[in-house]
Scaffold this motif. Structure first.
Motif, PDB file in Angstrom:
ATOM      1  N   GLU A  64       8.469  -7.710  -5.644  1.00  0.00           N
ATOM      2  CA  GLU A  64       8.387  -8.304  -4.311  1.00  0.00           C
ATOM      3  C   GLU A  64       8.186  -7.228  -3.251  1.00  0.00           C
ATOM      4  N   VAL A  65       8.846  -6.077  -3.433  1.00  0.00           N
ATOM      5  CA  VAL A  65       8.639  -4.947  -2.526  1.00  0.00           C
ATOM      6  C   VAL A  65       7.198  -4.471  -2.615  1.00  0.00           C
ATOM      7  N   GLN A  66       6.683  -4.353  -3.825  1.00  0.00           N
ATOM      8  CA  GLN A  66       5.302  -3.915  -4.013  1.00  0.00           C
ATOM      9  C   GLN A  66       4.324  -4.886  -3.354  1.00  0.00           C
ATOM     10  N   ARG A  67       4.575  -6.184  -3.491  1.00  0.00           N
ATOM     11  CA  ARG A  67       3.684  -7.178  -2.872  1.00  0.00           C
ATOM     12  C   ARG A  67       3.649  -7.011  -1.358  1.00  0.00           C
ATOM     13  N   LYS A  68       4.805  -6.736  -0.734  1.00  0.00           N
ATOM     14  CA  LYS A  68       4.843  -6.563   0.727  1.00  0.00           C
ATOM     15  C   LYS A  68       4.089  -5.301   1.149  1.00  0.00           C
ATOM     16  N   VAL A  69       4.178  -4.250   0.352  1.00  0.00           N
ATOM     17  CA  VAL A  69       3.417  -3.035   0.646  1.00  0.00           C
ATOM     18  C   VAL A  69       1.925  -3.342   0.624  1.00  0.00           C
ATOM     19  N   GLU A  99       0.780  -5.432   3.623  1.00  0.00           N
ATOM     20  CA  GLU A  99       0.681  -4.614   4.836  1.00  0.00           C
ATOM     21  C   GLU A  99      -0.591  -3.784   4.815  1.00  0.00           C
ATOM     22  N   LEU A 100      -0.907  -3.185   3.691  1.00  0.00           N
ATOM     23  CA  LEU A 100      -2.128  -2.386   3.581  1.00  0.00           C
ATOM     24  C   LEU A 100      -3.369  -3.246   3.804  1.00  0.00           C
ATOM     25  N   ASP A 101      -3.393  -4.448   3.230  1.00  0.00           N
ATOM     26  CA  ASP A 101      -4.537  -5.344   3.411  1.00  0.00           C
ATOM     27  C   ASP A 101      -4.708  -5.721   4.875  1.00  0.00           C
ATOM     28  N   ASP A 102      -3.587  -5.983   5.559  1.00  0.00           N
ATOM     29  CA  ASP A 102      -3.639  -6.405   6.964  1.00  0.00           C
ATOM     30  C   ASP A 102      -4.045  -5.258   7.894  1.00  0.00           C
ATOM     31  N   VAL A 103      -3.534  -4.073   7.634  1.00  0.00           N
ATOM     32  CA  VAL A 103      -3.726  -2.948   8.558  1.00  0.00           C
ATOM     33  C   VAL A 103      -5.019  -2.190   8.276  1.00  0.00           C
ATOM     34  N   ILE A 104      -5.333  -1.971   7.004  1.00  0.00           N
ATOM     35  CA  ILE A 104      -6.471  -1.123   6.635  1.00  0.00           C
ATOM     36  C   ILE A 104      -7.580  -1.889   5.935  1.00  0.00           C
ATOM     37  N   GLU A 153      -0.537   6.203   9.151  1.00  0.00           N
ATOM     38  CA  GLU A 153       0.888   6.235   8.812  1.00  0.00           C
ATOM     39  C   GLU A 153       1.740   5.492   9.838  1.00  0.00           C
ATOM     40  N   GLN A 154       1.452   5.683  11.121  1.00  0.00           N
ATOM     41  CA  GLN A 154       2.266   5.057  12.165  1.00  0.00           C
ATOM     42  C   GLN A 154       2.116   3.541  12.190  1.00  0.00           C
ATOM     43  N   ASN A 155       1.080   3.011  11.536  1.00  0.00           N
ATOM     44  CA  ASN A 155       0.854   1.562  11.516  1.00  0.00           C
ATOM     45  C   ASN A 155       1.286   0.915  10.189  1.00  0.00           C
ATOM     46  N   LEU A 156       2.012   1.686   9.375  1.00  0.00           N
ATOM     47  CA  LEU A 156       2.458   1.186   8.075  1.00  0.00           C
ATOM     48  C   LEU A 156       3.984   1.285   7.975  1.00  0.00           C
ATOM     49  N   PRO A 157       4.708   0.551   8.818  1.00  0.00           N
ATOM     50  CA  PRO A 157       6.167   0.691   8.842  1.00  0.00           C
ATOM     51  C   PRO A 157       6.840   0.290   7.536  1.00  0.00           C
ATOM     52  N   TYR A 158       6.309  -0.742   6.861  1.00  0.00           N
ATOM     53  CA  TYR A 158       6.977  -1.173   5.637  1.00  0.00           C
ATOM     54  C   TYR A 158       6.809  -0.121   4.537  1.00  0.00           C
ATOM     55  N   LEU A 159       5.609   0.430   4.396  1.00  0.00           N
ATOM     56  CA  LEU A 159       5.390   1.475   3.404  1.00  0.00           C
ATOM     57  C   LEU A 159       6.292   2.679   3.691  1.00  0.00           C
ATOM     58  N   ILE A 212       9.282   4.360   1.338  1.00  0.00           N
ATOM     59  CA  ILE A 212       9.378   5.787   1.008  1.00  0.00           C
ATOM     60  C   ILE A 212      10.763   6.325   1.373  1.00  0.00           C
ATOM     61  N   TYR A 213      11.247   5.975   2.561  1.00  0.00           N
ATOM     62  CA  TYR A 213      12.583   6.435   2.956  1.00  0.00           C
ATOM     63  C   TYR A 213      13.658   5.878   2.028  1.00  0.00           C
ATOM     64  N   GLU A 214      13.535   4.605   1.666  1.00  0.00           N
ATOM     65  CA  GLU A 214      14.531   4.012   0.784  1.00  0.00           C
ATOM     66  C   GLU A 214      14.452   4.621  -0.617  1.00  0.00           C
TER      67      GLU A 214
END
Length: 492
Positions: free
Chosen positions: A318-323, A326-331, A342-348, A352-354
């Motif tokens: 489910e985490v992978q699907r959200k990543v 986000e990539l499809d929507d932004v890029i 990078e600044q437009n990919l908060p979920y990704l 990474i931080y988690e």
């Protein structure tokens, strides 16, 4: 020849003096508390080398947020609390590097082991100037080149389960080697095998609990550990000095290809300006040692981060699907991600931080040491004492995190799905903290973001049927995933 009786008397006297001195350290000098130790061995037998992160965290429950152990004959202070780590590492008295034989052996005169404050500040100024130049030049192109190469290799497996470590190891090495020396390798290259070989030997040697660090007398007699270290150093230095020589011969002012060119340019400018102070730290050998330090630490960090990312994304689809959403929507899928994305990919970024928090892949960071007698949380710590931060304890503390044993990237996002400022997490130190925090932390994070984004655009990572890999780490210098297999499917 000494009689057995006399030898026994000497041993008894030595042991008596040892424990009298240990009693004095704890109760008179008031060094940080800790378990009783053994002569010569210290507390090594009380540490489970396969789960040292759990062992030290458990000890902190008994001895407090600041306690001490002996690694061989040397007392080491362990910091287990975020506030204490920040105050200590940001203060002026714990800014040295400890005298660890193997670290000095491989990194002599470089910025990593530098102890003189003036030289450290000068090293830092030079390296930050270098990083700025690299970030502005071809960093993104080099990341894209490696992402496309990984894409070809993953496609070649045709959805058959495989261990991603070798491919990710080559990618992480190539990224940093390309940035550092302007060169990348294929799996079959002979020179690549030499690099992997000496890097593995060095990695095994620089841990504080390596035999040559625990038992100083081993440093002065022939033995397999010293021979292995010497072979690794000779191989490394020969290759790197050859890289430097070729760069020097082909260097053109105004055309910066990599880190070697950056530092050659800085050295040339210092020579023109008569800056003898900077030139002391820009000899050919110091240039290659500083660049190799970045290469060694950086490629290891990228590899471990990517391995943990692959593992968690496979375990948490489910985490992978959200990543991917986000990539499809932004890029979209028609262009490759860039550093600016990078600044437009908060979920990704949150994933990474988690990943860094949950894995605690940098268990201790780089060891610190006291440059003078000092006090830490009311405890006396003599000059030259090694100080380690137990980042695993901090990252898994219920005082710092809600449900720390859950993998939850959204803890780093606000209600609108935007990135929360890291100042809201004063206990989160992904690249250490203080005056000697990682110099390349911004580049390192950007590399992980862009490479992960490129791969997630193209692929979905899955576990083989009926397989659930362990999330418990293996212990090297850092915490690394145990071997695992994945299936990589191209997205339709």
């Amino acid at each position: 020849m000494l009689s057995p009786c006399l030898i026994c008397i000497v041993i008894v006297i030595y042991i008596a003096f040892y424990y009298i001195n240990e009693w004095k350290e704890f109760w008179v000098w008031k060094v940080p508390p800790g378990p009783p130790s053994l002569p010569l061995l210290g507390n090594i037998l009380q540490l489970d080398s396969s789960a040292i992160h759990h062992c030290l965290t458990k000890m902190s429950e008994t001895y407090g947020k600041v306690f001490s152990l002996k690694f061989g004959r040397e007392r080491v202070v362990i910091l287990n609390d975020a506030k204490v780590i920040k105050e200590t590492y940001n203060g002026p008295h714990v800014t040295w590097r400890p005298k660890i034989f193997s670290l000095d052996f491989f990194l002599e005169k470089g910025f990593m082991t530098c102890r003189e404050q003036h030289d450290f500040h000068l090293h830092t100024k030079i390296m930050r100037q270098t990083f700025k130049v690299i970030t502005r030049t071809s960093l993104c192109e080099k990341l894209h080149e490696e992402a496309l190469s990984l894409t070809d290799r993953f496609n070649s497996y045709q959805q058959i389960a495989f261990d991603p470590k070798d491919d990710l190891s080559l990618a992480s090495l190539n990224i940093l080697h390309n940035i550092a020396f302007g060169k990348r390798y294929q799996k079959e290259d002979d020179e690549l095998r030499l690099i992997f070989d000496y890097t593995e030997k060095i990695g095994k040697s620089i841990t504080p609990v390596h035999p040559v660090n625990l038992l100083p007398w081993l440093q002065h007699i022939p033995n397999p550990w010293i021979r292995s270290m010497m072979d690794a150093k000779e191989c490394r230095d020969s290759l790197l000095l050859n890289f430097y020589k070729k760069h020097k011969e082909t260097f053109q002012d105004g055309q910066i290809r990599d880190l070697v060119d950056c530092l050659i340019k800085i050295a040339n400018d210092a020579e023109l300006e008569g800056d003898t102070d900077a030139l002391r730290l820009l000899t050919p050998y110091q240039i290659i040692i500083n660049i190799w330090t970045i290469f060694f630490a950086g490629s290891d960090t990228i590899l471990n981060a990517l391995l943990w990312m692959f593992l968690y994304l496979a375990i948490y689809p489910e985490v992978q699907r959200k990543v991917q959403e986000e990539l499809d929507d932004v890029i979209g899928r028609d262009k490759l991600p860039t550093l600016q994305d990078e600044q437009n990919l908060p979920y990704l970024c949150a994933v990474i931080y988690e990943t860094i928090r949950f894995s605690s892949m940098s268990l201790f960071g780089v060891p610190h040491a006291t440059k003078c007698d000092t006090i830490i949380e009311g405890h006396y710590v003599p000059a030259g004492t090694q100080v380690l931060a137990n980042f695993y304890a901090v990252n898994h503390s219920t005082e710092n995190w809600s449900n720390p044993e859950e993998f939850d990237p959204e803890r780093f996002l606000d209600r609108d799905g935007k990135s929360r400022n890291l100042t809201e997490f004063p206990y989160f130190m992904p690249f250490s903290t203080g005056r000697r925090a990682c110099l390349g932390k911004d580049i390192g994070k950007s590399e992980i973001v862009v490479l992960t984004a490129c791969l997630m655009q193209r692929f979905t990572i899955k576990l083989p049927p009926n397989v659930m890999p362990s999330t418990e780490p293996d212990i090297h210098f850092d915490l690394v995933p145990k071997p695992f297999n994945v299936i990589v499917e191209e997205r339709l």
